[in-house]
Design a protein around this motif. Structure first.
Motif, short mmCIF file in Angstrom:
data_model
loop_
_atom_site.label_atom_id
_atom_site.label_comp_id
_atom_site.label_asym_id
_atom_site.label_seq_id
_atom_site.Cartn_x
_atom_site.Cartn_y
_atom_site.Cartn_z
N ALA A 45 0.81 -1.22 0.00
CA ALA A 45 0.00 0.00 0.00
C ALA A 45 0.85 1.26 0.00
CB ALA A 45 -0.94 0.00 1.20
N ASN A 46 2.07 1.22 0.55
CA ASN A 46 2.91 2.41 0.59
C ASN A 46 3.72 2.62 -0.69
OD1 ASN A 46 4.97 0.51 0.73
ND2 ASN A 46 5.70 1.14 2.73
N GLY A 47 3.52 1.72 -1.69
CA GLY A 47 4.21 1.86 -2.98
C GLY A 47 5.44 0.99 -3.13
N ALA A 48 5.91 0.38 -2.05
CA ALA A 48 7.09 -0.49 -2.12
C ALA A 48 6.72 -1.79 -2.85
CB ALA A 48 7.61 -0.81 -0.73
N VAL A 49 7.72 -2.39 -3.49
CA VAL A 49 7.53 -3.66 -4.17
C VAL A 49 8.59 -4.63 -3.69
CG1 VAL A 49 7.47 -4.83 -6.41
CG2 VAL A 49 6.59 -2.49 -6.22
N TYR A 50 8.15 -5.82 -3.28
CA TYR A 50 9.04 -6.88 -2.83
C TYR A 50 8.84 -8.10 -3.72
CZ TYR A 50 10.30 -4.43 1.44
OH TYR A 50 10.81 -3.53 2.33
N PHE A 51 9.84 -8.97 -3.78
CA PHE A 51 9.76 -10.20 -4.56
C PHE A 51 10.04 -11.39 -3.67
CE2 PHE A 51 11.69 -13.62 -6.98
CZ PHE A 51 10.74 -13.81 -7.98
N ILE A 52 9.15 -12.38 -3.74
CA ILE A 52 9.41 -13.65 -3.08
C ILE A 52 9.35 -14.73 -4.16
CG2 ILE A 52 8.55 -12.96 -0.82
CD1 ILE A 52 6.02 -14.55 -1.39
N GLU A 53 10.21 -15.74 -4.02
CA GLU A 53 10.21 -16.85 -4.97
C GLU A 53 8.83 -17.50 -4.96
OE1 GLU A 53 12.37 -18.04 -7.25
OE2 GLU A 53 13.69 -16.35 -6.76
N PRO A 54 8.23 -17.70 -6.13
CA PRO A 54 6.91 -18.32 -6.18
C PRO A 54 6.93 -19.75 -5.62
CG PRO A 54 7.38 -17.22 -8.24
CD PRO A 54 8.65 -17.21 -7.45
N PHE A 55 5.85 -20.09 -4.93
CA PHE A 55 5.64 -21.44 -4.41
C PHE A 55 4.87 -22.24 -5.44
CE2 PHE A 55 6.32 -18.96 -0.65
CZ PHE A 55 6.85 -19.82 0.29
N GLY A 56 5.08 -23.55 -5.47
CA GLY A 56 4.33 -24.43 -6.37
C GLY A 56 2.88 -24.53 -5.97
N ASN A 57 2.60 -24.44 -4.68
CA ASN A 57 1.22 -24.47 -4.17
C ASN A 57 1.04 -23.32 -3.21
OD1 ASN A 57 0.39 -26.93 -5.45
ND2 ASN A 57 1.61 -28.04 -3.95
N LYS A 58 -0.19 -22.86 -3.05
CA LYS A 58 -0.48 -21.77 -2.12
C LYS A 58 -0.16 -22.24 -0.70
CE LYS A 58 -3.87 -18.18 -1.74
NZ LYS A 58 -5.18 -17.75 -2.23
N PRO A 59 0.71 -21.52 0.02
CA PRO A 59 1.09 -21.95 1.38
C PRO A 59 0.02 -21.61 2.40
CG PRO A 59 2.18 -19.91 0.86
CD PRO A 59 1.43 -20.31 -0.38
N LYS A 60 0.10 -22.28 3.52
CA LYS A 60 -0.77 -21.96 4.64
C LYS A 60 -0.18 -20.75 5.36
CE LYS A 60 -2.81 -24.03 8.69
NZ LYS A 60 -3.98 -24.86 8.69
#
Length: 73
Positions: A45-60
């Motif tokens: 919401a503050n305009g920052a962008v982060y990247f996380i390695e995509p997971f094969g399945n949606k995590p809990k």
């Protein structure tokens, strides 16, 4: 890269918490948000962008992951 926690707020919105800066912001968009692929670029919401390695399945959630800042707020 920083350790972040991704969780749902009491209002049911996704949020990213960065302990190092004591920053908690709502996630406004996520690049991949399906049951078969989840992650990628997270826009806050503050305009920052982060990247996380995509997971094969949606995590809990909540989940702690390593994230790289692509754009500062």
């Amino acid at each position: 890269m920083a350790n972040v926690m991704i969780q749902y707020t009491e209002q049911g919105q996704l949020s990213l918490y960065l302990a190092k800066k004591d920053l908690e912001e709502h996630i406004t968009s996520i690049e991949f948000d399906s049951d078969s692929k989840w992650g990628g670029e997270l826009e806050l919401a503050n305009g920052a962008v982060y990247f996380i390695e995509p997971f094969g399945n949606k995590p809990k959630l909540p989940i702690s992951v390593r994230a790289r800042r692509l754009k500062a707020a």
